[in-house]
Design an enzyme around this catalytic site. Structure first.
Site, PDB file in Angstrom:
ATOM      1  N   SER A 129       0.869  -1.186   0.000  1.00 38.16           N
ATOM      2  CA  SER A 129       0.000   0.000   0.000  1.00 38.16           C
ATOM      3  C   SER A 129       0.900   1.229   0.000  1.00 38.16           C
ATOM      4  O   SER A 129       2.065   1.142   0.409  1.00 38.16           O
ATOM      5  CB  SER A 129      -0.846   0.003   1.289  1.00 38.16           C
ATOM      6  OG  SER A 129      -1.535   1.216   1.441  1.00 38.16           O
ATOM      7  N   TYR A 142      -2.130  -0.817  10.570  1.00 40.64           N
ATOM      8  CA  TYR A 142      -2.245  -1.180   9.152  1.00 40.64           C
ATOM      9  C   TYR A 142      -0.942  -0.809   8.451  1.00 40.64           C
ATOM     10  O   TYR A 142      -0.343  -1.624   7.740  1.00 40.64           O
ATOM     11  CB  TYR A 142      -3.435  -0.454   8.516  1.00 40.64           C
ATOM     12  CG  TYR A 142      -3.563  -0.711   7.041  1.00 40.64           C
ATOM     13  CD1 TYR A 142      -4.048  -1.924   6.566  1.00 40.64           C
ATOM     14  CD2 TYR A 142      -3.187   0.262   6.111  1.00 40.64           C
ATOM     15  CE1 TYR A 142      -4.149  -2.172   5.209  1.00 40.64           C
ATOM     16  CE2 TYR A 142      -3.283   0.027   4.751  1.00 40.64           C
ATOM     17  CZ  TYR A 142      -3.770  -1.186   4.304  1.00 40.64           C
ATOM     18  OH  TYR A 142      -3.860  -1.432   2.940  1.00 40.64           O
TER      19      TYR A 142
HETATM   20  N1  LIG Z   1      -8.764  -0.534  -1.298  1.00 43.97           N
HETATM   21  C1  LIG Z   1      -7.699   0.207  -1.158  1.00 43.97           C
HETATM   22  O1  LIG Z   1      -7.776   1.444  -1.258  1.00 43.97           O
HETATM   23  C2  LIG Z   1      -6.364  -0.420  -0.878  1.00 43.97           C
HETATM   24  C3  LIG Z   1      -5.240   0.413  -0.977  1.00 43.97           C
HETATM   25  C4  LIG Z   1      -3.978  -0.137  -0.756  1.00 43.97           C
HETATM   26  C5  LIG Z   1      -3.846  -1.478  -0.461  1.00 43.97           C
HETATM   27  N2  LIG Z   1      -4.950  -2.276  -0.359  1.00 43.97           N
HETATM   28  C6  LIG Z   1      -4.723  -3.693  -0.040  1.00 43.97           C
HETATM   29  O2  LIG Z   1      -5.310  -4.509  -1.029  1.00 43.97           O
HETATM   30  C7  LIG Z   1      -5.631  -5.780  -0.497  1.00 43.97           C
HETATM   31  C8  LIG Z   1      -7.067  -6.131  -0.867  1.00 43.97           C
HETATM   32  O3  LIG Z   1      -7.946  -5.193  -0.298  1.00 43.97           O
HETATM   33  P1  LIG Z   1      -9.320  -4.741  -0.977  1.00 43.97           P
HETATM   34  O4  LIG Z   1      -9.280  -3.285  -1.095  1.00 43.97           O
HETATM   35  O5  LIG Z   1      -9.608  -5.553  -2.167  1.00 43.97           O
HETATM   36  O6  LIG Z   1     -10.323  -5.068   0.245  1.00 43.97           O
HETATM   37  P2  LIG Z   1     -11.615  -6.021   0.366  1.00 43.97           P
HETATM   38  O7  LIG Z   1     -12.552  -5.721  -0.739  1.00 43.97           O
HETATM   39  O8  LIG Z   1     -12.057  -5.863   1.768  1.00 43.97           O
HETATM   40  O9  LIG Z   1     -11.031  -7.499   0.151  1.00 43.97           O
HETATM   41  C9  LIG Z   1     -10.206  -8.125   1.086  1.00 43.97           C
HETATM   42  C10 LIG Z   1     -10.119  -9.600   0.775  1.00 43.97           C
HETATM   43  O10 LIG Z   1      -9.260 -10.234   1.735  1.00 43.97           O
HETATM   44  C11 LIG Z   1      -9.941 -11.360   2.272  1.00 43.97           C
HETATM   45  N3  LIG Z   1      -9.475 -11.694   3.618  1.00 43.97           N
HETATM   46  C12 LIG Z   1      -9.415 -10.896   4.707  1.00 43.97           C
HETATM   47  N4  LIG Z   1      -8.947 -11.576   5.777  1.00 43.97           N
HETATM   48  C13 LIG Z   1      -8.693 -12.837   5.334  1.00 43.97           C
HETATM   49  C14 LIG Z   1      -8.203 -14.010   5.943  1.00 43.97           C
HETATM   50  N5  LIG Z   1      -7.881 -14.062   7.244  1.00 43.97           N
HETATM   51  N6  LIG Z   1      -8.057 -15.125   5.198  1.00 43.97           N
HETATM   52  C15 LIG Z   1      -8.397 -15.122   3.895  1.00 43.97           C
HETATM   53  N7  LIG Z   1      -8.877 -14.045   3.250  1.00 43.97           N
HETATM   54  C16 LIG Z   1      -9.029 -12.923   3.966  1.00 43.97           C
HETATM   55  C17 LIG Z   1     -11.396 -10.964   2.248  1.00 43.97           C
HETATM   56  O11 LIG Z   1     -12.220 -12.100   2.398  1.00 43.97           O
HETATM   57  P3  LIG Z   1     -13.677 -12.016   3.136  1.00 43.97           P
HETATM   58  O12 LIG Z   1     -14.625 -11.501   2.103  1.00 43.97           O
HETATM   59  O13 LIG Z   1     -13.944 -13.413   3.545  1.00 43.97           O
HETATM   60  O14 LIG Z   1     -13.531 -11.074   4.300  1.00 43.97           O
HETATM   61  C18 LIG Z   1     -11.474 -10.310   0.874  1.00 43.97           C
HETATM   62  O15 LIG Z   1     -11.541 -11.283  -0.123  1.00 43.97           O
HETATM   63  C19 LIG Z   1      -5.389  -5.688   1.014  1.00 43.97           C
HETATM   64  O16 LIG Z   1      -4.140  -6.285   1.300  1.00 43.97           O
HETATM   65  C20 LIG Z   1      -5.349  -4.189   1.253  1.00 43.97           C
HETATM   66  O17 LIG Z   1      -4.563  -3.860   2.374  1.00 43.97           O
HETATM   67  C21 LIG Z   1      -6.221  -1.773  -0.551  1.00 43.97           C
END
Ligand SMILES: NC(=O)c1ccc[n+]([C@@H]2O[C@H](COP(=O)([O-])OP(=O)(O)OC[C@H]3O[C@@H](n4cnc5c(N)ncnc54)[C@H](OP(=O)(O)O)[C@@H]3O)[C@@H](O)[C@H]2O)c1
Length: 270
Positions: A129, A142
């Protein structure tokens, strides 16, 4: 040579979903991990995994190896965010933040490496991130988890060079995913007696609005596919709006206090 086999963690929503779908459309063999039942994703083989539970990680990777004989690319994506002031995090909140975002990546990396080393080939893409190169207020743990992955990935990229395994970090800026609604908050948010109460609410509103106005996850998926394809990828990629890419440049070159002041004023720290 056969199709490239890619394993993506956390495909139930957001980046993971978009990446898995896009790679499947591009004719890769895609395995996507889930920890609950979800609607099928076109062309994606779903496999059960909770990244915090090592046995489920090992089982899922064994399953892919049994079916395909190899994993060419691991994309570590599954993650969570907990918002709140560092002082008011409970031990459990610290634990679950780090266990998911740090140990979760470690678990999959350790499980996949024996198979990649055996073939003297592989690629590990760790989604970090912008919050992994700059500490974000009210997202301290985080940021800590993402900084940790950055350091781990640097070390790993050198350790794995003799085995021809590439390690890449991808640093997204703000994107519109379910991350915002999935974010857990410390009890501060409902505790008017907390010295952080007003500031947390103000800053959280900025964080949430940045994310909701953010880029679409399909944009990241396209960038990831290019990295998957590259023979010699860079170590790190920033995928963000021009303003946020500019902020990363400022962080590199400005005196640190100046940068903290700029970032603090963006987050309305008063
Ligand atoms: N969105 C942003 O602005 C942003 C920016 C920078 C980095 N990121 C990073 O991108 C990655 C994905 O995030 P996203 O934005 O796509 O969020 P999201 O829509 O909340 O998706 C997160 C995913 O991770 C899964 N997950 C969480 N805990 C888990 C566990 N213990 N075991 C297996 N799966 C698990 C969730 O599954 P469930 O549905 O079962 O909870 C979901 O599929 C993360 O690492 C986040 O830190 C996001």
């Amino acid at each position: 040579m056969g199709k490239k086999v890619v394993l993506v963690t956390g495909v139930s929503s957001g980046f993971g979903h978009a990446i898995a779908l896009f790679l499947a459309k591009k004719n890769y063999t895609v395995y996507g991990t889930v920890r609950r039942e979800i609607y099928p994703i076109d062309g994606v083989n779903l496999v059960s995994m909770d990244v915090t539970n090592k046995q489920t990680v090992i089982n899922a990777i064994d399953h892919v190896i049994r079916n395909e004989g190899k994993i060419d690319v691991l994309i570590n994506n599954a993650g969570i965010g907990i918002g709140g002031p560092v002082e008011e995090f409970s031990e459990e909140e610290v634990d679950i933040q780090l266990r998911t975002n740090l140990i979760g990546y470690v678990n999959t990396i350790q499980a996949v490496l024996p198979f990649m080393r055996r073939r003297n080939k592989g690629k590990i893409i760790n989604i970090t991130s912008l919050g992994g190169i700059m500490g974000l207020p009210f997202q301290g743990f985080y940021s800590a988890s993402k900084f940790a992955i950055e350091g781990l990935s640097e070390a790993l990229s050198m350790e794995l060079k003799p085995f021809n395994i590439h390690v890449v970090v991808v640093r997204p800026g703000d994107f519109h995913t379910n991350f915002t609604q999935n974010r857990k908050l410390t009890k501060t948010i409902g505790d008017e007696t907390s010295p952080y109460y007003n500031q947390m609410r103000t800053t959280l509103a900025v964080i949430e609005s940045d994310e909701q106005k953010g880029l679409q996850p399909e944009y990241l998926a396209k960038k990831i596919e290019k990295i998957v394809r590259k023979k010699h990828p860079k170590f790190s990629y920033i995928v963000a709006s021009p303003e946020q890419r500019f902020a990363a440049i400022l962080k590199k070159f400005l005196p640190q206090r100046w940068f903290f002041n700029i970032l603090g004023s963006h987050y309305k720290i008063s």
